[in-house]
Design an enzyme around this catalytic site. Structure first.
Site, PDB file in Angstrom:
ATOM      1  CD  GLN A  80      16.064   8.321  -5.112  1.00 54.36           C
ATOM      2  OE1 GLN A  80      15.441   9.080  -5.844  1.00 54.36           O
ATOM      3  NE2 GLN A  80      16.863   8.761  -4.152  1.00 54.36           N
TER       4      GLN A  80
ATOM      5  CB  ALA B 218      22.304   4.522  -8.771  1.00 55.17           C
TER       6      ALA B 218
ATOM      7  CD  GLN C  14      12.643   5.573  -2.100  1.00 52.04           C
ATOM      8  OE1 GLN C  14      12.769   4.909  -1.071  1.00 52.04           O
ATOM      9  NE2 GLN C  14      13.620   6.325  -2.573  1.00 52.04           N
TER      10      GLN C  14
ATOM     11  CD  GLU D 279      21.680   0.372   3.595  1.00 51.61           C
ATOM     12  OE1 GLU D 279      22.776   0.021   3.115  1.00 51.61           O
ATOM     13  OE2 GLU D 279      21.554   1.262   4.467  1.00 51.61           O
TER      14      GLU D 279
ATOM     15  CG  HIS E  43      20.363   2.528   0.059  1.00 52.73           C
ATOM     16  ND1 HIS E  43      21.279   3.217   0.808  1.00 52.73           N
ATOM     17  CD2 HIS E  43      19.262   2.453   0.824  1.00 52.73           C
ATOM     18  CE1 HIS E  43      20.752   3.537   1.971  1.00 52.73           C
ATOM     19  NE2 HIS E  43      19.529   3.082   2.012  1.00 52.73           N
TER      20      HIS E  43
END
Ligand SMILES: Nc1ncnc2c1ncn2[C@@H]1O[C@H](COP(=O)(O)OP(=O)(O)OP(=O)(O)O)[C@@H](O)[C@H]1O
Length: 331
Positions: A280, A278, A100, A10, A301
């Site tokens: 994350q 998914a 995150q 990505e 990702h």
């Protein structure tokens, strides 16, 4: 020191966030090159700089190359420290994406980490704060993760000014096999400095489409006067969600109907998580060294996060087809 090629897969901000997060957890220094080379404006943007600086703050890391536009950084962590931290992103940079980068390591602190973060809560190309709270954190709580979120003000693009208080308590991620969850669809439709009917029309058009598809739904509306102006809607059901931000010129009905269509698409198969969740979940499954989920399709990702996680941790991910879905298992 681990070397991460930031242009892999990505090639965006997520490789950076996951690398810094897992460096902070493992205590292994990381050197990341070619940062965000697949984006129109490569290198670090203000929100990435803030995320790395915050991660450095909580684990006493020394950093090199952390400035706007930089395409190479080194992050050398020490111990994760509990305490109270105030972070001002300064723009509408996403609070959810900053978290995150912090959340995996914050769980390894000896005491609670409290963060008071100022920035964007409902911005494009990022999870909304309601998605983070009602989808991501709900899923992570099944893996033993403990984080409470209190959204005190929403922040929209470009001014931001949203305020979120997050408390992360020490925990060890545990493996969890996610299964499909059904039930009513819930949601939050909101606006700031706009007429109340904006939030209501977003909600009504979503309800209309969801009702026609045969689901019950409950969407609350919220109208406020925060420092920034904007609107948005987040819908969720089980471990699946859909978030659509309002945009000038985009009718409120379209905002609501897009969110409804997105969620119904996720609910149209028996997968356990949505496409965003998914990617994350991958670093936490890596830390837990186990667990599984099904998803309707694998995003770049997700494959990129798998690759980064495998560079830091002694874990392997297996991807296999399961009916009309894909299954991912951590081994
Ligand atoms: N609508 C959405 N709902 C939930 N999660 C989302 C949504 N949109 C994006 N995300 C999540 O936000 C993250 C975005 O990662 P990405 O690499 O694109 O980061 P970024 O820093 O915004 O990228 P870049 O700055 O390089 O453009 C991913 O984890 C993705 O799943």
């Amino acid at each position: 020191m681990i070397h991460i090629d930031g242009s892999y897969g990505e090639g965006g901000g997520q490789i950076l966030r996951t690398s810094v997060a897992l460096s902070a957890v493992t205590g292994e220094a990381v050197h990341i090159t070619d940062i965000r080379s697949n984006r129109p404006k490569p290198g670090l943007s203000a929100q990435h700089v803030k995320a790395i600086e915050t991660a450095a703050l909580i684990c006493g890391a020394t950093v090199e190359g952390v400035s706007i536009g930089s395409t190479n950084i080194t992050f050398s962590p020490q111990e994760v420290r509990g305490g109270y931290y105030t972070i001002d992103i300064g723009t509408a940079g996403s609070i959810a994406l900053l978290l995150q980068c912090i959340m995996p390591a914050a769980a390894y602190s000896d005491t609670d980490i409290e963060l008071n973060i100022i920035g964007g809560t409902d911005v494009s190309w990022a999870p909304s704060i309601d998605y983070l709270e009602n989808v991501t954190l709900k899923a992570l709580s099944k893996m033993g993760y403990r984080c409470e979120i209190d959204t005190r003000k929403r922040g929209y693009y470009p001014r931001g000014g949203g305020v979120v208080h997050a408390t992360i308590s020490p925990s060890e991620p545990e493996p969890h096999d996610f299964t499909e969850e059904t039930g009513d669809i819930l949601g939050i439709s909101h606006c700031s400095n706009l007429p109340e009917h904006v939030a209501k029309r977003q909600a009504d058009s979503a309800k209309d489409i969801i009702g026609k598809a045969g689901y019950d739904c409950h969407i609350i509306t919220e109208c406020a006067e925060y420092p920034s102006t904007g609107s948005g809607i987040t819908l969720y059901c089980g471990m699946k969600g859909a978030y659509v931000p309002g945009k000038r010129g985009l009718p409120a009905e379209k905002v609501g109907s897009r969110a409804a269509a997105e969620l119904l698409d996720e609910l149209s198969n028996r997968s356990s998580v949505d496409v965003h969740l998914a990617d994350q979940l991958i670093p936490y499954m890596g830390l837990a060294k186990g667990g599984s989920f099904t998803v309707r399709e694998i995003s770049s990702h997700t494959t990129t996060n798998i690759w980064v996680t495998e560079q830091f941790l002694d874990v392997k991910f297996k991807i296999q087809k399961k009916g009309n879905m894909m299954e991912i298992l951590a081994i």
